[in-house]
Design an enzyme around this catalytic site. Structure first.
Site, PDB file in Angstrom:
ATOM      1  NE  ARG A  21      42.099  29.254  46.417  1.00 10.12           N
ATOM      2  CZ  ARG A  21      42.277  29.504  47.707  1.00 10.12           C
ATOM      3  NH1 ARG A  21      42.581  30.736  48.110  1.00 10.12           N
ATOM      4  NH2 ARG A  21      42.136  28.541  48.604  1.00 10.12           N
ATOM      5  NE  ARG A  25      38.339  29.961  49.588  1.00 12.07           N
ATOM      6  CZ  ARG A  25      38.353  28.636  49.698  1.00 12.07           C
ATOM      7  NH1 ARG A  25      38.625  27.896  48.646  1.00 12.07           N
ATOM      8  NH2 ARG A  25      38.134  28.036  50.837  1.00 12.07           N
ATOM      9  CB  SER A 105      41.913  45.447  30.865  1.00 18.65           C
ATOM     10  OG  SER A 105      42.750  44.745  29.990  1.00 18.65           O
ATOM     11  CB  ILE A 126      54.561  41.451  33.650  1.00 19.05           C
ATOM     12  CG1 ILE A 126      54.715  41.703  32.148  1.00 19.05           C
ATOM     13  CG2 ILE A 126      53.883  40.117  33.938  1.00 19.05           C
ATOM     14  CD1 ILE A 126      55.764  40.810  31.498  1.00 19.05           C
ATOM     15  CG  ASP A 127      54.281  46.097  30.497  1.00 23.10           C
ATOM     16  OD1 ASP A 127      54.945  45.040  30.496  1.00 23.10           O
ATOM     17  OD2 ASP A 127      53.799  46.591  29.471  1.00 23.10           O
ATOM     18  CG  MET A 169      57.781  41.421  27.576  1.00 24.40           C
ATOM     19  SD  MET A 169      56.280  40.477  27.876  1.00 24.40           S
ATOM     20  CE  MET A 169      56.137  39.599  26.321  1.00 24.40           C
ATOM     21  NE  ARG A 256      51.719  38.034  28.691  1.00 21.28           N
ATOM     22  CZ  ARG A 256      51.368  38.494  27.481  1.00 21.28           C
ATOM     23  NH1 ARG A 256      51.798  39.669  27.086  1.00 21.28           N
ATOM     24  NH2 ARG A 256      50.600  37.795  26.697  1.00 21.28           N
TER      25      ARG A 256
END
Ligand code: F6P
Length: 331
Positions: A21, A25, A105, A126-127, A169, A256
């Site tokens: 977002r 914007r 990524s 989250i890691d 995790m 997650r």
């Protein structure tokens, strides 16, 4: 720069939507159009690319996951695949790309940048295993989810005088395990960055139970091993069954999902805005980062492939709070 692409890749993380977002914007505010690439890097090959205009879809601030969807793209494991993606992005007229994701990524993002595409990465996993930034998007929400689950498990552990092993995790990272052990007052954390000492763990559990019939909580990062394997190793060390009942809970993907916390919404907004501002100022081949509470841009070349170590302050804290988490690995 008039056309910016944005995609989310790897494991989703709460706060990715607020980041998308903010990218859209900010870009619109600066007179650029944004192309949203669906399903991670796979979307480049599949051509699932659509302009993201204002108004954006509803619920972008308060929904977990990613409206752009995500994938772990196999083609990006090979140089030829990345060459092909680079060509497609050029043909589409994408002059700058924002990649929101974790280590793998952002490695893909760096490869595109090396080929000459202006890229800014946003760490989201989250890691919390990305070097160069104190926090990634999604970590805070996941930690809060784990904390709530651990508190609930403590209730039943107390009531039944049990020992619970909770697998959380963290493929290569003990951040979630160690910090939630601290915030929930767990007795033991088992993390990949430190060698666990099974004798000390078994002795600690034995003494707690023998002396006070106390319950215990062990938080295990999945990067060490799975919960069943760890319980078997505990039994091997003990040389048989424990007097106390030992139960396991594997939290899995519940960690997650969920509504992003205030922290993750703000981090998503700050990183999204900075990524576009950076691109427009030709700060390219970078990653947005949090350093001493402030957002900044760091060179992707300097962070990709670098291992993130637990902050010394966190280690000291865990030691002083008497959490058993093993011995330092020689780094
Ligand atoms: O996003 C990071 C992570 O959640 C790791 O903690 C975990 O090992 C992995 O992703 C699981 O990925 P997947 O959902 O693809 O099995």
């Amino acid at each position: 720069m008039k056309t910016i692409g944005v995609l989310t890749s790897g494991g989703d993380a709460p706060g990715m939507n607020p980041a998308i977002r903010a990218v859209v914007r900010t870009a619109h505010q600066q007179g650029c159009k944004v192309l949203g690439i669906t399903n991670g890097f796979d979307g480049i090959f599949d051509g699932t690319i659509e302009e993201l205009g204002i108004p954006l879809p509803a619920g972008m601030i308060d929904r977990g996951g990613t409206i752009l969807q995500s994938s772990r793209c196999k083609k990006f494991y090979h140089q030829e695949g990345i060459d092909e993606a680079f060509k497609i992005l050029q043909d589409l007229g994408i002059q700058g790309l924002v990649v929101i994701g974790g280590d793998g990524s952002l490695t893909g993002a760096l490869e595109l940048s090396r080929r000459g595409l202006p890229v800014v990465g946003i760490p989201a996993s989250i890691d919390n295993d990305m070097a160069g930034t104190e926090m990634a998007i999604g970590v805070d929400t996941a930690a809060n989810t784990i904390m709530e689950m651990l508190d609930r498990i403590r209730d039943t552990a107390r009531s039944h005088r049990r020992c619970f092993l909770i697998e959380v995790m963290g493929r290569n990272s003990g951040y979630l395990a160690l910090t939630t052990a601290i915030s929930c007052g767990a007795e033991i954390a088992v993390i990949p960055e430190y060698f666990y000492n099974m004798k000390r763990i078994v002795d600690l559990l034995h003494h707690r139970f023998q002396k006070t019939r106390d319950n215990s909580i062990i938080v295990l990062a999945e990067g060490v091993c799975d919960a069943d394997t760890f319980i078997n190793r505990m039994r091997d060390e003990k040389g048989g069954d424990f007097d106390q009942e030992i139960r396991k809970t594997v939290l899995g993907h519940v960690q997650r999902g969920g509504i992003p916390t205030h922290f993750d919404r703000m981090l998503g907004a700050r990183f999204g805005e900075l990524a576009v501002t950076g691109l427009l100022q030709h700060e390219i081949g970078c990653m947005t980062a949090l350093a001493k509470g402030k957002t900044t841009l760091v060179d992707l070349e300097s962070v990709i492939g670098r291992k993130k170590h637990p902050a010394p302050e966190l280690i000291r804290l865990a030691r002083n709070l008497q959490i058993e988490f093993g011995d330092a690995v020689e780094l």
